[in-house]
Design a protein around this motif. Structure first.
Motif, short mmCIF file in Angstrom:
data_model
loop_
_atom_site.label_atom_id
_atom_site.label_comp_id
_atom_site.label_asym_id
_atom_site.label_seq_id
_atom_site.Cartn_x
_atom_site.Cartn_y
_atom_site.Cartn_z
N SER A 30 43.15 17.91 36.25
CA SER A 30 42.92 17.08 35.07
C SER A 30 42.48 17.98 33.92
N THR A 31 42.77 17.55 32.71
CA THR A 31 42.43 18.33 31.53
C THR A 31 41.53 17.51 30.62
N LEU A 32 40.54 18.18 30.04
CA LEU A 32 39.59 17.52 29.15
C LEU A 32 39.31 18.41 27.95
N GLN A 33 39.25 17.81 26.77
CA GLN A 33 38.75 18.55 25.62
C GLN A 33 37.23 18.46 25.69
N SER A 34 36.58 19.63 25.69
CA SER A 34 35.13 19.63 25.88
C SER A 34 34.52 20.91 25.34
N ASP A 35 33.36 20.79 24.76
CA ASP A 35 32.54 21.93 24.39
C ASP A 35 31.68 22.25 25.60
N LEU A 36 32.08 23.26 26.34
CA LEU A 36 31.48 23.62 27.63
C LEU A 36 31.48 22.40 28.56
N PHE A 37 30.31 21.87 28.90
CA PHE A 37 30.21 20.83 29.92
C PHE A 37 30.10 19.41 29.35
N ASN A 38 30.19 19.26 28.03
CA ASN A 38 29.92 17.97 27.39
C ASN A 38 30.75 16.81 27.91
N ALA A 39 32.00 17.02 28.27
CA ALA A 39 32.88 15.92 28.69
C ALA A 39 32.81 15.63 30.19
N VAL A 56 33.03 38.38 22.28
CA VAL A 56 32.63 39.27 21.18
C VAL A 56 31.33 38.77 20.56
N PHE A 57 30.30 39.59 20.63
CA PHE A 57 29.00 39.26 20.04
C PHE A 57 29.09 39.49 18.53
N VAL A 58 28.75 38.47 17.75
CA VAL A 58 28.70 38.63 16.30
C VAL A 58 27.34 38.15 15.81
N PRO A 59 26.84 38.74 14.71
CA PRO A 59 25.52 38.35 14.19
C PRO A 59 25.56 36.96 13.54
N GLY A 76 25.52 35.46 18.08
CA GLY A 76 24.27 35.70 18.80
C GLY A 76 24.32 35.35 20.27
N TYR A 77 25.50 35.23 20.83
CA TYR A 77 25.73 34.79 22.22
C TYR A 77 25.08 33.44 22.51
N ALA A 78 25.03 32.59 21.47
CA ALA A 78 24.46 31.25 21.63
C ALA A 78 25.23 30.41 22.65
N THR A 79 26.55 30.53 22.66
CA THR A 79 27.35 29.77 23.62
C THR A 79 27.09 30.28 25.04
N HIS A 80 26.92 31.59 25.18
CA HIS A 80 26.58 32.15 26.49
C HIS A 80 25.24 31.60 26.97
N HIS A 81 24.25 31.55 26.07
CA HIS A 81 22.94 30.96 26.43
C HIS A 81 23.14 29.53 26.94
N SER A 108 25.71 45.24 27.38
CA SER A 108 24.26 45.35 27.56
C SER A 108 23.57 44.04 27.17
N ALA A 109 24.04 43.38 26.11
CA ALA A 109 23.47 42.08 25.75
C ALA A 109 23.77 41.05 26.84
N LEU A 110 24.98 41.09 27.40
CA LEU A 110 25.32 40.17 28.48
C LEU A 110 24.45 40.42 29.70
N THR A 111 24.27 41.67 30.08
CA THR A 111 23.46 42.02 31.25
C THR A 111 22.02 41.53 31.08
N GLU A 112 21.48 41.71 29.88
CA GLU A 112 20.12 41.23 29.59
C GLU A 112 20.05 39.71 29.70
N LEU A 113 21.04 39.04 29.14
CA LEU A 113 21.10 37.58 29.18
C LEU A 113 21.22 37.08 30.62
N LEU A 114 22.08 37.72 31.40
CA LEU A 114 22.23 37.34 32.80
C LEU A 114 20.90 37.46 33.53
N GLY A 115 20.17 38.54 33.29
CA GLY A 115 18.87 38.73 33.91
C GLY A 115 17.89 37.63 33.55
N GLN A 116 17.92 37.19 32.28
CA GLN A 116 17.04 36.11 31.85
C GLN A 116 17.32 34.82 32.61
#
Length: 153
Positions: A30-39, A56-59, A76-81, A108-116
């Motif tokens: 099945s297919t859903l339009q969704s912002d991450l898990f919203n749907a 790609v990390f952008v400020p 700021g990797y907000a979506t990753h958070h 390195s930012a991803l690795t830090e985020l994963l650790g958090q």
């Protein structure tokens, strides 16, 4: 098996839907339009979750001059958070969590985020982009850290 394919882009969802029908797998995909898990429905759980992240990390002051850049860039990797904060309630006990990433991302930012969020990663597949591209694409398996090493978010 049951597959739920989601994307924030309506065009991507329509493309996936056409491929599902073309290959005769509409009884399991099945297919859903969704912002991450919203749907997704409350209580939905999956044995495997794969997210091809916008790596790609952008400020925060980054100006998107083309809508397609949202598919690759994460302020700021907000979506990753958000992903790491929300994913645990959708992953079945013992389930596998996979992440699509690239050498264009900030490892390195991803690795830090994963650790958090209590994860480390293992690369389970890797491939260079086509036509002599130096871009390297990865599929990472996210592995929960022991309870002793997790930071509460």
């Amino acid at each position: 098996a049951r597959v739920v394919a989601t994307d924030i882009s309506e065009a991507a969802v329509n493309n996936t839907r056409m491929n599902v029908e073309r290959h005769g797998v509409d009884h399991i995909v099945s297919t859903l339009q969704s912002d991450l898990f919203n749907a997704l429905k409350q209580g939905d759980q999956f044995d495997t979750i794969f997210w091809n992240s916008n790596f790609v990390f952008v400020p925060e002051d980054y100006v998107f001059d083309n809508k397609i850049l949202h598919a690759f860039c994460d302020v700021g990797y907000a979506t990753h958070h958000r992903f790491f904060k929300e994913v645990k309630k959708y992953l079945a006990p013992g389930g596998a969590l996979l992440l699509g990433f690239s050498s264009q991302g900030d490892i390195s930012a991803l690795t830090e985020l994963l650790g958090q969020y209590g994860y480390q990663y293992e690369i389970v597949a890797s491939e260079f982009g086509g036509n002599g591209s130096e871009n390297h694409f990865y599929i990472m398996k996210l592995i929960p850290l022991s309870v002793d090493h997790q930071e509460v978010i």
